[in-house]
Scaffold this motif. Structure first.
Motif, PDB file in Angstrom:
ATOM      1  N   ILE A   1       0.862  -1.190   0.000  1.00 15.99           N
ATOM      2  CA  ILE A   1       0.000   0.000   0.000  1.00 15.99           C
ATOM      3  C   ILE A   1       0.894   1.234   0.000  1.00 15.99           C
ATOM      4  O   ILE A   1       1.759   1.384   0.864  1.00 15.99           O
ATOM      5  CB  ILE A   1      -0.926   0.020   1.235  1.00 15.99           C
ATOM      6  CG1 ILE A   1      -1.805  -1.237   1.229  1.00 15.99           C
ATOM      7  CG2 ILE A   1      -1.812   1.281   1.220  1.00 15.99           C
ATOM      8  CD1 ILE A   1      -2.523  -1.492   2.540  1.00 15.99           C
ATOM      9  N   GLY A   2       0.706   2.092  -1.004  1.00 14.06           N
ATOM     10  CA  GLY A   2       1.552   3.282  -1.086  1.00 14.06           C
ATOM     11  C   GLY A   2       1.042   4.245  -2.135  1.00 14.06           C
ATOM     12  O   GLY A   2      -0.093   4.131  -2.600  1.00 14.06           O
ATOM     13  N   GLN A   3       1.910   5.191  -2.499  1.00 13.15           N
ATOM     14  CA  GLN A   3       1.531   6.192  -3.495  1.00 13.15           C
ATOM     15  C   GLN A   3       2.298   5.957  -4.791  1.00 13.15           C
ATOM     16  O   GLN A   3       3.463   5.572  -4.771  1.00 13.15           O
ATOM     17  CB  GLN A   3       1.840   7.595  -2.973  1.00 13.15           C
ATOM     18  CG  GLN A   3       0.805   8.090  -1.984  1.00 13.15           C
ATOM     19  CD  GLN A   3       1.071   9.535  -1.615  1.00 13.15           C
ATOM     20  OE1 GLN A   3       2.036   9.837  -0.935  1.00 13.15           O
ATOM     21  NE2 GLN A   3       0.212  10.429  -2.070  1.00 13.15           N
ATOM     22  N   MET A   4       1.596   6.217  -5.899  1.00 13.23           N
ATOM     23  CA  MET A   4       2.224   6.043  -7.210  1.00 13.23           C
ATOM     24  C   MET A   4       3.051   7.287  -7.548  1.00 13.23           C
ATOM     25  O   MET A   4       2.635   8.399  -7.230  1.00 13.23           O
ATOM     26  CB  MET A   4       1.140   5.894  -8.290  1.00 13.23           C
ATOM     27  CG  MET A   4       0.348   4.638  -8.230  1.00 13.23           C
ATOM     28  SD  MET A   4      -1.086   4.819  -9.318  1.00 13.23           S
ATOM     29  CE  MET A   4      -0.761   3.546 -10.485  1.00 13.23           C
ATOM     30  N   TRP A   5       4.143   7.054  -8.208  1.00 13.42           N
ATOM     31  CA  TRP A   5       4.954   8.160  -8.706  1.00 13.42           C
ATOM     32  C   TRP A   5       5.335   7.792 -10.131  1.00 13.42           C
ATOM     33  O   TRP A   5       6.011   6.785 -10.360  1.00 13.42           O
ATOM     34  CB  TRP A   5       6.186   8.352  -7.826  1.00 13.42           C
ATOM     35  CG  TRP A   5       7.222   9.244  -8.444  1.00 13.42           C
ATOM     36  CD1 TRP A   5       8.398   8.860  -9.018  1.00 13.42           C
ATOM     37  CD2 TRP A   5       7.158  10.660  -8.570  1.00 13.42           C
ATOM     38  NE1 TRP A   5       9.074   9.945  -9.492  1.00 13.42           N
ATOM     39  CE2 TRP A   5       8.335  11.074  -9.229  1.00 13.42           C
ATOM     40  CE3 TRP A   5       6.231  11.625  -8.203  1.00 13.42           C
ATOM     41  CZ2 TRP A   5       8.601  12.406  -9.521  1.00 13.42           C
ATOM     42  CZ3 TRP A   5       6.501  12.950  -8.487  1.00 13.42           C
ATOM     43  CH2 TRP A   5       7.669  13.335  -9.126  1.00 13.42           C
ATOM     44  N   ASP A   6       4.830   8.568 -11.085  1.00  8.85           N
ATOM     45  CA  ASP A   6       5.189   8.283 -12.477  1.00  8.85           C
ATOM     46  C   ASP A   6       5.890   9.500 -13.061  1.00  8.85           C
ATOM     47  O   ASP A   6       5.260  10.535 -13.263  1.00  8.85           O
ATOM     48  CB  ASP A   6       3.943   7.953 -13.300  1.00  8.85           C
ATOM     49  CG  ASP A   6       4.324   7.722 -14.754  1.00  8.85           C
ATOM     50  OD1 ASP A   6       5.500   7.400 -15.007  1.00  8.85           O
ATOM     51  OD2 ASP A   6       3.471   7.885 -15.630  1.00  8.85           O
TER      52      ASP A   6
ATOM     53  N   ARG B   1       1.944   2.385 -17.801  1.00  8.28           N
ATOM     54  CA  ARG B   1       2.352   0.986 -17.846  1.00  8.28           C
ATOM     55  C   ARG B   1       3.424   0.665 -16.805  1.00  8.28           C
ATOM     56  O   ARG B   1       3.690  -0.484 -16.520  1.00  8.28           O
ATOM     57  CB  ARG B   1       2.867   0.647 -19.250  1.00  8.28           C
ATOM     58  CG  ARG B   1       1.770   0.232 -20.213  1.00  8.28           C
ATOM     59  CD  ARG B   1       2.233  -0.892 -21.106  1.00  8.28           C
ATOM     60  NE  ARG B   1       2.759  -2.004 -20.355  1.00  8.28           N
ATOM     61  CZ  ARG B   1       3.975  -2.515 -20.530  1.00  8.28           C
ATOM     62  NH1 ARG B   1       4.789  -2.000 -21.401  1.00  8.28           N
ATOM     63  NH2 ARG B   1       4.362  -3.550 -19.826  1.00  8.28           N
ATOM     64  N   ALA B   2       4.041   1.706 -16.305  1.00 11.01           N
ATOM     65  CA  ALA B   2       5.075   1.491 -15.285  1.00 11.01           C
ATOM     66  C   ALA B   2       5.032   2.668 -14.323  1.00 11.01           C
ATOM     67  O   ALA B   2       4.694   3.786 -14.721  1.00 11.01           O
ATOM     68  CB  ALA B   2       6.440   1.403 -15.948  1.00 11.01           C
ATOM     69  N   PHE B   3       5.314   2.393 -13.085  1.00 11.67           N
ATOM     70  CA  PHE B   3       5.334   3.474 -12.108  1.00 11.67           C
ATOM     71  C   PHE B   3       6.215   3.063 -10.936  1.00 11.67           C
ATOM     72  O   PHE B   3       6.668   1.916 -10.853  1.00 11.67           O
ATOM     73  CB  PHE B   3       3.917   3.826 -11.634  1.00 11.67           C
ATOM     74  CG  PHE B   3       3.169   2.697 -10.987  1.00 11.67           C
ATOM     75  CD1 PHE B   3       3.177   2.532  -9.613  1.00 11.67           C
ATOM     76  CD2 PHE B   3       2.447   1.789 -11.753  1.00 11.67           C
ATOM     77  CE1 PHE B   3       2.486   1.491  -9.019  1.00 11.67           C
ATOM     78  CE2 PHE B   3       1.747   0.745 -11.165  1.00 11.67           C
ATOM     79  CZ  PHE B   3       1.769   0.595  -9.794  1.00 11.67           C
ATOM     80  N   THR B   4       6.446   4.006 -10.062  1.00 15.84           N
ATOM     81  CA  THR B   4       7.211   3.728  -8.857  1.00 15.84           C
ATOM     82  C   THR B   4       6.247   3.819  -7.679  1.00 15.84           C
ATOM     83  O   THR B   4       5.389   4.691  -7.666  1.00 15.84           O
ATOM     84  CB  THR B   4       8.326   4.772  -8.700  1.00 15.84           C
ATOM     85  OG1 THR B   4       9.105   4.762  -9.889  1.00 15.84           O
ATOM     86  CG2 THR B   4       9.218   4.460  -7.543  1.00 15.84           C
TER      87      THR B   4
ATOM     88  N   ALA C   1       6.332  15.760 -15.756  1.00 13.95           N
ATOM     89  CA  ALA C   1       5.036  15.095 -15.553  1.00 13.95           C
ATOM     90  C   ALA C   1       4.374  15.611 -14.280  1.00 13.95           C
ATOM     91  O   ALA C   1       3.172  15.885 -14.261  1.00 13.95           O
ATOM     92  CB  ALA C   1       5.222  13.585 -15.490  1.00 13.95           C
ATOM     93  N   GLN C   2       5.176  15.777 -13.240  1.00  5.86           N
ATOM     94  CA  GLN C   2       4.607  16.253 -11.976  1.00  5.86           C
ATOM     95  C   GLN C   2       4.116  17.696 -12.106  1.00  5.86           C
ATOM     96  O   GLN C   2       3.024  18.034 -11.640  1.00  5.86           O
ATOM     97  CB  GLN C   2       5.658  16.160 -10.869  1.00  5.86           C
ATOM     98  CG  GLN C   2       5.072  16.432  -9.503  1.00  5.86           C
ATOM     99  CD  GLN C   2       6.129  16.765  -8.466  1.00  5.86           C
ATOM    100  OE1 GLN C   2       7.288  16.988  -8.788  1.00  5.86           O
ATOM    101  NE2 GLN C   2       5.727  16.804  -7.231  1.00  5.86           N
ATOM    102  N   VAL C   3       4.923  18.522 -12.779  1.00  4.43           N
ATOM    103  CA  VAL C   3       4.544  19.931 -12.952  1.00  4.43           C
ATOM    104  C   VAL C   3       3.247  20.036 -13.753  1.00  4.43           C
ATOM    105  O   VAL C   3       2.317  20.768 -13.382  1.00  4.43           O
ATOM    106  CB  VAL C   3       5.691  20.702 -13.660  1.00  4.43           C
ATOM    107  CG1 VAL C   3       5.254  22.102 -14.039  1.00  4.43           C
ATOM    108  CG2 VAL C   3       6.922  20.760 -12.772  1.00  4.43           C
ATOM    109  N   MET C   4       3.157  19.258 -14.831  1.00  6.03           N
ATOM    110  CA  MET C   4       1.966  19.341 -15.679  1.00  6.03           C
ATOM    111  C   MET C   4       0.760  18.698 -15.004  1.00  6.03           C
ATOM    112  O   MET C   4      -0.372  19.126 -15.215  1.00  6.03           O
ATOM    113  CB  MET C   4       2.231  18.703 -17.045  1.00  6.03           C
ATOM    114  CG  MET C   4       3.189  19.482 -17.905  1.00  6.03           C
ATOM    115  SD  MET C   4       2.850  21.258 -18.008  1.00  6.03           S
ATOM    116  CE  MET C   4       1.336  21.290 -18.946  1.00  6.03           C
TER     117      MET C   4
END
Lengths: 164, 482
Positions: free
Chosen positions: A78-83, A92-95, B335-338
């Motif tokens: 359980i966590g937050q996505m960072w793309d 299709r991929a994320f951290t 990506a984060q900024v947008m």
């Protein structure tokens, strides 16, 4: 009688306020944040990534044994996505990190905080800024390139859902 | 005669009133559809919501300004950063055993591409100075391994549709796919750069140097399609740019900048010497092979931004953390900024547009209600005759609701055409003047068809008010009434 009920309520509140965090901490210490839920191992992301490792020369042996033993296991994180590549839409991929604001911006980021999540070919998931439940097969092991550890944990994503 | 024919006959009988009601529905639906298309296209105007790089390095300041300027070619550049900010991202090729210097970030960076901006073609289309590697070629024109070439979107690399890559040291250019259509500059065309973006009425400051178009990019459906790319080196040959670099370097070193001479000799043609070399203050130009030899020390070069593809994992975050905690430059994740930009600006706009559409729809429905109510009031005797001839109360109610539905249907179809027509004109204007394309020519079924169905249902509900009046009206009283 009324006084004694008040006293009981007060004591219960105090026990809850202090006892619950102590229970969570102790539980995490004993279990390492790993609990069984059905056929899944629920792994606490913060516990999973809270260990020290040299960011350039670290090896798999630096990962605590209980987490190394998760290699190849089906887990729920359980966590937050960072793309870093997509501002909107399907990905299709994320951290996956335990908390973007706590893990990644307040101090030097550590590679063990970033779980590299890959969605199977032909599938995609919606980006969400909320907390998400990610189910999949976890891979544990240090991967390095150009004098820096590039990855510690990777997960083959089976399912992503908003955390309830 | 069936219900449908009966209703059409009624509508024909009071043609003016019907047409005016339909016109109000048409205008309402047209406005709502036009707003919907604009809302949809305002998001896609940004064309690109995913990126082949995960960091942009630029001057400290607004991250949004840096991203908009570097990726979408909007707004002005936040300023320049020294060229060595780029070289510190590259492989220092150290001998074995020698540790990486602390200020070198190669371990975090897979690919880095510097860009420099400041000039335009015809004062309108941005000219960007880049290295040949931006298009996948080395300095000698040889293709680079695909892994060493930056994606402009995930998994997509720039392709030269016709022509070839420019030489790093010649006055050559590669143009985006829309540039030939918008400016007529295609393979073999030549052009001069305009300094900055002159405001209307301001005489353009046109640089002396002449670039030749040697390549046209394949369409990317991003802002790249409307950009002219020139070699980074050639960008520094321009007199103002060279003088600017010298002045900026002096300021960085705590010295007073030299007064800039606008008539600097790099902006005037020079006769060639016996070897065919033209000597300018910033560079030498070989008239035989067209090559440039820049005289400016690379230590004073500057770039507007650096696009970075990190090595993954925490490396983008680590690079951002390291640079942002320094004093010289900043790095941000586009990506984060947008994502924040879309969330802050586009989502509330979308909600506002939805509210306007709803109000417009209610206004159109009220128009139908008032029109049919008045019509029913005026036709109470006719309704009584229909009832006397055997029509039931339900038949009368159905006829009036059907009339409301038909007015809404015809009005909505015309409104749909009007909404798309208005956007077609807008699309033509945008394409002509800004090179942006508005997608007006397709119907988004879920929203537009759904909206029209909602309008018809609402109109039928609005029609119930006059229908109930007709339903309840006493036949005998209305038959006697004159």
């Amino acid at each position: 009688m009324i006084r004694s009920w008040r006293a009981i309520a007060l004591i219960a509140t105090v026990i809850f306020l202090f006892g619950y965090p102590i229970y969570v901490y102790t539980d995490s210490l004993i279990t390492g944040g790993i609990t069984q839920r059905g056929d899944l191992l629920v792994v606490d992301l913060k516990a999973l990534s809270s260990f020290e490792m040299d960011q350039d020369t670290g090896t798999t042996q630096d990962i605590p044994l209980r987490y190394r033993q998760l290699d190849g296991k089906r887990v729920l994180l359980i966590g937050q996505m960072w793309d870093p590549y997509t501002a909107d839409g399907k990905i299709r991929a994320f951290t996956l990190v335990y908390s973007i604001s706590n893990c990644c911006f307040n101090g030097p980021p550590k590679v063990q905080h970033f779980i590299q999540a890959v969605v199977p070919e032909g599938h995609a998931v919606d980006y969400s800024s909320d907390f998400v439940d990610v189910v999949g097969k976890l891979h544990v092991g240090v991967e390095s390139a150009e004098g820096h550890v590039q990855s510690v944990y990777r997960i083959d994503v089976e399912k992503v859902a908003k955390d309830q | 005669m069936n219900y449908f024919q009966l209703v059409l006959k009624q509508m024909r009988q009071r043609a003016l009133s019907t047409w005016l009601t339909m016109l109000s529905v048409t205008l309402g639906v047209g406005l709502a559809i036009a707003i919907m298309i604009l809302g949809r296209e305002s998001e896609s105007l940004f064309g690109q919501n995913d990126y082949g790089y995960d960091a942009i390095i630029g001057k400290k300041g607004s991250k949004l300004q840096l991203v908009l300027n570097t990726i979408y070619h909007l707004d002005v550049s936040p300023g320049n950063i020294p060229f060595d900010q780029y070289t510190r991202l590259l492989n220092p090729h150290l001998p074995p055993g020698v540790p990486m210097p602390a200020d070198n970030y190669y371990k975090y960076v897979k690919i880095a591409e510097p860009t420099v901006v400041g000039d335009t073609l015809n004062g309108q289309y941005r000219i960007v100075g880049v290295l040949p590697s931006f298009f996948g070629f080395d300095e000698h024109g040889n293709p680079l391994p695909p892994d060493d070439v930056m994606d402009y979107r995930p998994g997509k690399k720039l392709e030269i549709a016709s022509g070839h890559a420019f030489a790093y040291n010649k006055f050559e250019a590669i143009v985006g796919s829309e540039i030939p259509r918008l400016t007529g500059k295609t393979l073999g065309s030549t052009f001069q750069a305009t300094h900055g973006t002159p405001i209307p009425g301001e005489p353009p400051d046109i640089h002396m140097q002449v670039w030749k178009v040697v390549g046209v990019l394949a369409p990317t459906h991003t802002a790249i399609d409307r950009v002219v790319y020139i070699p980074l080196l050639s960008f520094y040959t321009i007199a103002e740019h060279g003088a600017g670099l010298i002045a900026q370097n002096a300021l960085r070193n705590g010295n007073a900048p030299d007064a800039f001479d606008p008539d600097s000799d790099s902006d005037h043609p020079h006769p060639a010497d016996a070897q065919g070399i033209q000597h300018f203050s910033n560079y030498d130009f070989n008239t035989h092979d067209g090559t440039i030899k820049l005289k400016l020390d690379p230590a004073i070069w500057a770039v507007s931004a650096i696009l970075v593809q990190s090595r993954g994992g925490d490396t983008e975050q680590a690079l951002e953390y390291n640079l942002n905690n320094g004093t010289d430059v900043m790095a941000c994740n586009p990506a984060q900024v947008m994502r924040e930009f879309f969330k802050t600006f586009l989502e509330p706009t979308r909600l506002l547009l939805l509210l306007i559409c709803s109000l417009v729809t209610v206004v159109a429905a009220v128009g139908i209600l008032v029109s049919i109510y008045n019509s029913v009031s005026a036709r109470l005797k006719e309704i009584a005759i229909i009832r006397a001839l055997g029509a039931t109360r339900t038949t009368v109610l159905t006829l009036i609701c059907l009339e409301a539905g038909l007015v809404a249907l015809f009005g909505s179809i015309l409104g749909l055409i009007l909404g798309h027509g208005v956007n077609a004109v807008g699309a033509w204007y945008m394409a002509e003047h800004y090179g942006e394309f508005l997608g007006y020519n397709y119907i988004e079924l879920v929203f537009e068809a759904g909206y029209i169905i909602a309008v018809i249902v609402l109109a039928i509900i609005a029609g119930l008010v006059p229908a109930m009046k007709a339903y309840r009206s006493p036949v005998a009283t209305n038959l006697v009434a004159t």
